[in-house]
Design an enzyme around this catalytic site. Structure first.
Site, mmCIF file in Angstrom:
data_model
loop_
_atom_site.group_PDB
_atom_site.id
_atom_site.type_symbol
_atom_site.label_atom_id
_atom_site.label_comp_id
_atom_site.label_asym_id
_atom_site.label_seq_id
_atom_site.Cartn_x
_atom_site.Cartn_y
_atom_site.Cartn_z
ATOM 1 N N THR A 84 65.622 52.042 -21.826
ATOM 2 C CA THR A 84 66.924 52.339 -22.415
ATOM 3 C C THR A 84 67.025 53.866 -22.468
ATOM 4 O O THR A 84 66.084 54.570 -22.103
ATOM 5 C CB THR A 84 67.017 51.803 -23.854
ATOM 6 O OG1 THR A 84 66.152 52.601 -24.688
ATOM 7 C CG2 THR A 84 66.553 50.355 -23.946
ATOM 8 N N GLU A 97 54.825 57.960 -17.039
ATOM 9 C CA GLU A 97 54.914 58.822 -15.853
ATOM 10 C C GLU A 97 56.352 59.224 -15.522
ATOM 11 O O GLU A 97 56.613 60.359 -15.118
ATOM 12 C CB GLU A 97 54.284 58.094 -14.658
ATOM 13 C CG GLU A 97 54.213 58.914 -13.381
ATOM 14 C CD GLU A 97 53.402 60.195 -13.548
ATOM 15 O OE1 GLU A 97 52.184 60.105 -13.703
ATOM 16 O OE2 GLU A 97 53.998 61.287 -13.524
ATOM 17 N N LYS A 109 61.907 67.042 -21.605
ATOM 18 C CA LYS A 109 60.883 66.897 -20.557
ATOM 19 C C LYS A 109 59.779 67.943 -20.731
ATOM 20 O O LYS A 109 58.592 67.622 -20.694
ATOM 21 C CB LYS A 109 61.520 67.051 -19.173
ATOM 22 C CG LYS A 109 62.439 65.903 -18.802
ATOM 23 C CD LYS A 109 63.018 66.113 -17.417
ATOM 24 C CE LYS A 109 64.135 65.128 -17.154
ATOM 25 N NZ LYS A 109 64.802 65.317 -15.868
ATOM 26 N N GLY A 142 65.543 59.775 -9.076
ATOM 27 C CA GLY A 142 66.642 58.877 -8.723
ATOM 28 C C GLY A 142 66.198 57.558 -9.276
ATOM 29 O O GLY A 142 65.031 57.430 -9.672
HETATM 30 N N1 LIG Z 1 68.271 57.678 -13.831
HETATM 31 C C1 LIG Z 1 67.207 58.418 -13.546
HETATM 32 O O1 LIG Z 1 67.056 58.917 -12.420
HETATM 33 C C2 LIG Z 1 66.146 58.641 -14.596
HETATM 34 C C3 LIG Z 1 65.050 59.482 -14.315
HETATM 35 C C4 LIG Z 1 64.037 59.642 -15.270
HETATM 36 C C5 LIG Z 1 64.154 59.002 -16.504
HETATM 37 N N2 LIG Z 1 65.256 58.238 -16.752
HETATM 38 C C6 LIG Z 1 65.356 57.599 -18.070
HETATM 39 O O2 LIG Z 1 65.320 56.178 -17.911
HETATM 40 C C7 LIG Z 1 66.124 55.568 -18.901
HETATM 41 C C8 LIG Z 1 67.120 54.665 -18.225
HETATM 42 O O3 LIG Z 1 67.934 55.410 -17.337
HETATM 43 P P1 LIG Z 1 69.157 54.691 -16.588
HETATM 44 O O4 LIG Z 1 69.669 55.698 -15.637
HETATM 45 O O5 LIG Z 1 68.763 53.360 -16.121
HETATM 46 O O6 LIG Z 1 70.172 54.545 -17.830
HETATM 47 P P2 LIG Z 1 71.428 53.580 -17.963
HETATM 48 O O7 LIG Z 1 71.934 53.208 -16.615
HETATM 49 O O8 LIG Z 1 72.335 54.224 -18.959
HETATM 50 O O9 LIG Z 1 70.825 52.228 -18.604
HETATM 51 C C9 LIG Z 1 70.434 52.104 -19.939
HETATM 52 C C10 LIG Z 1 70.258 50.627 -20.219
HETATM 53 O O10 LIG Z 1 69.802 50.480 -21.554
HETATM 54 C C11 LIG Z 1 70.546 49.408 -22.163
HETATM 55 N N3 LIG Z 1 70.518 49.532 -23.607
HETATM 56 C C12 LIG Z 1 71.242 50.342 -24.406
HETATM 57 N N4 LIG Z 1 70.904 50.136 -25.693
HETATM 58 C C13 LIG Z 1 69.936 49.184 -25.682
HETATM 59 C C14 LIG Z 1 69.191 48.547 -26.681
HETATM 60 N N5 LIG Z 1 69.345 48.854 -27.969
HETATM 61 N N6 LIG Z 1 68.273 47.607 -26.322
HETATM 62 C C15 LIG Z 1 68.090 47.277 -25.018
HETATM 63 N N7 LIG Z 1 68.781 47.845 -24.017
HETATM 64 C C16 LIG Z 1 69.695 48.795 -24.352
HETATM 65 C C17 LIG Z 1 71.927 49.561 -21.575
HETATM 66 O O11 LIG Z 1 72.651 48.365 -21.800
HETATM 67 P P3 LIG Z 1 74.107 48.107 -21.190
HETATM 68 O O12 LIG Z 1 73.863 47.831 -19.712
HETATM 69 O O13 LIG Z 1 74.595 46.933 -21.943
HETATM 70 O O14 LIG Z 1 74.881 49.362 -21.435
HETATM 71 C C18 LIG Z 1 71.556 49.813 -20.114
HETATM 72 O O15 LIG Z 1 71.317 48.582 -19.476
HETATM 73 C C19 LIG Z 1 66.767 56.713 -19.704
HETATM 74 O O16 LIG Z 1 66.028 56.953 -20.865
HETATM 75 C C20 LIG Z 1 66.675 57.901 -18.760
HETATM 76 O O17 LIG Z 1 66.618 59.144 -19.433
HETATM 77 C C21 LIG Z 1 66.239 58.033 -15.833
#
Ligand SMILES: NC(=O)c1ccc[n+]([C@@H]2O[C@H](COP(=O)([O-])OP(=O)(O)OC[C@H]3O[C@@H](n4cnc5c(N)ncnc54)[C@H](OP(=O)(O)O)[C@@H]3O)[C@@H](O)[C@H]2O)c1
Length: 362
Positions: free
Chosen positions: A111, A157, A233, A343
């Site tokens: 999340t 990681e 980070k 990504g």
């Molecule tokens: N994207 C990247 O390239 C990247 C890189 C490194 C780290 N990250 C980290 O990885 C995490 C996820 O990134 P993402 O891009 O996948 O984010 P995202 O697309 O915004 O997805 C977040 C997910 O968490 C769900 N969520 C929100 N509140 C929740 C709760 N209380 N319990 C369970 N699920 C909940 C959301 O639900 P809904 O679908 O219902 O909104 C959504 O499915 C973040 O912390 C981000 O900083 C991302």
């Protein structure tokens, strides 16, 4: 075959990529590590899918398809939530696991939520393992966060550098008695893209609009422009290095002024044009010195800064998404890790690698 139950909290871009990679990696995990991941739960903000024996690959495919169409992981659960006002809390979900007599569970936090600490703590109390892509628990107040560093059953990681082996490298340096003097890096692919557009003469507001249109920014680009994600980070790396830093120890330059914080996203996108001229002056001043502007984090034992910095244009660092460690051993010539930034696929691969690592040790 070692069967490892997995609870996936979050089914956004990274969560969906992870579920796909688990399915696609089944035969590899079986032949290489004799592991089978049983995804017993997938939760998003509104609903939960639970199957104590593990959701089938068809069910996981359905979840991915539903999320891609903007639907919840469990439309029926959502309907129940509307009727009863209740979706099991994340703490409830963790409690379901011992009730179902599941052992050696891996809980994955993908999340972007703050306040996940009680969920993580509950999982650890049950003897379960935790993988985090979500940085917030690791970058919270040190009093709470210190438990999560160097914990035998925690991996994270993907919190820095997506799938690049940044955390693993730092851990190896520390395990082999190296001393970290300074950590530096361009830790945001989004801000890296915006800086490169500025080099090309694109106005700041246009560069932000392009990054948003390409899907590189968060839905509200101020989440990227504010620099707090970069701060988290570098703080995670610093804390790993043994420095119990808090937010106040790291100066963060926001790329938008405080008075633009309360605007709606469309209004902010328009108002950002007011920042173009000052940014162009900074870009030009750097260029006059043979430099380019890069959004850079620099940290040492006593703190650090996150913000725009002029870097010589002919330095490899000007064109690289990099993280550098200056250490006792790598002093004159810091150890550099560079390559494609985060990504969703790279990040999910980092999470999966952590899961395999934990499962191997079980
Ligand atoms: N994207 C990247 O390239 C990247 C890189 C490194 C780290 N990250 C980290 O990885 C995490 C996820 O990134 P993402 O891009 O996948 O984010 P995202 O697309 O915004 O997805 C977040 C997910 O968490 C769900 N969520 C929100 N509140 C929740 C709760 N209380 N319990 C369970 N699920 C909940 C959301 O639900 P809904 O679908 O219902 O909104 C959504 O499915 C973040 O912390 C981000 O900083 C991302």
């Amino acid at each position: 075959m070692k069967r490892v139950p997995v609870i996936v909290l979050g089914a956004g871009g990274v969560g969906q990529a992870l579920l796909r990679q688990i399915v696609d990696g089944r035969s590899l995990h079986a032949s290489r590590n004799k592991i089978q991941f049983d995804v017993v739960a997938v939760a998003d903000s509104n609903s939960l899918r639970w199957e104590s024996n593990g959701l089938t690959d068809i069910q996981l495919g359905d979840i991915i398809a539903a999320k891609k169409m903007g639907m919840p992981v469990n439309p029926e659960g959502c309907r129940q939530k509307r009727l009863t006002g209740k979706r099991p809390s994340n703490l409830d979900i963790i409690d379901f696991a011992p009730a179902a007599e599941l052992k050696n569970v891996i809980v994955v936090d993908i999340t972007a939520q703050a306040g996940m600490e009680p969920v993580i703590d509950r999982a650890l109390d049950y003897g379960y393992s935790v993988v985090m892509a979500n940085k917030k628990a690791l970058a919270g107040p040190w009093d709470t966060a210190q438990l999560y560093f160097n914990h035998r059953r925690i991996r994270h990681e993907s919190t820095v550098g997506g799938g690049q082996p940044v955390i693993a490298t730092l851990r190896t340096l520390l395990d082999t008695n190296d001393v970290i003097h300074e950590i530096e890096g361009q830790l945001s692919g989004t801000l890296g893209y915006i800086c490169q557009q500025l080099d090309r003469g694109v106005a700041f507001s246009q560069a932000v609009a392009q990054a948003k249109a390409n899907g590189y920014t968060e839905p509200d680009p101020r989440e990227d422009l504010g620099g707090r994600d970069v701060m988290r980070k570098v703080m995670i790396l610093g804390r790993m290095a043994g420095w119990p830093l808090e937010e106040d120890d790291i100066g963060v330059e926001s790329l938008y002024p405080a008075e633009m914080a309360a605007l709606s996203v469309p209004k902010f996108m328009k108002a950002a044009a007011a920042l173009d001229e000052a940014m162009r002056e900074r870009v030009d001043a750097a260029a006059a010195e043979g430099c380019v502007l890069r959004y850079t984090a620099v940290l040492s034992q006593n703190g650090g800064t996150v913000g725009l910095k002029a870097i010589p244009a002919d330095s490899p660092l000007a064109n690289l998404k990099y993280i550098s460690f200056r250490t006792g051993r790598y002093n004159d010539e810091p150890l550099l890790i560079g390559g494609k930034g985060a990504g969703v696929e790279m990040t999910a691969a980092g999470v999966l690698g952590d899961m395999v690592d934990l499962a191997r040790e079980m």
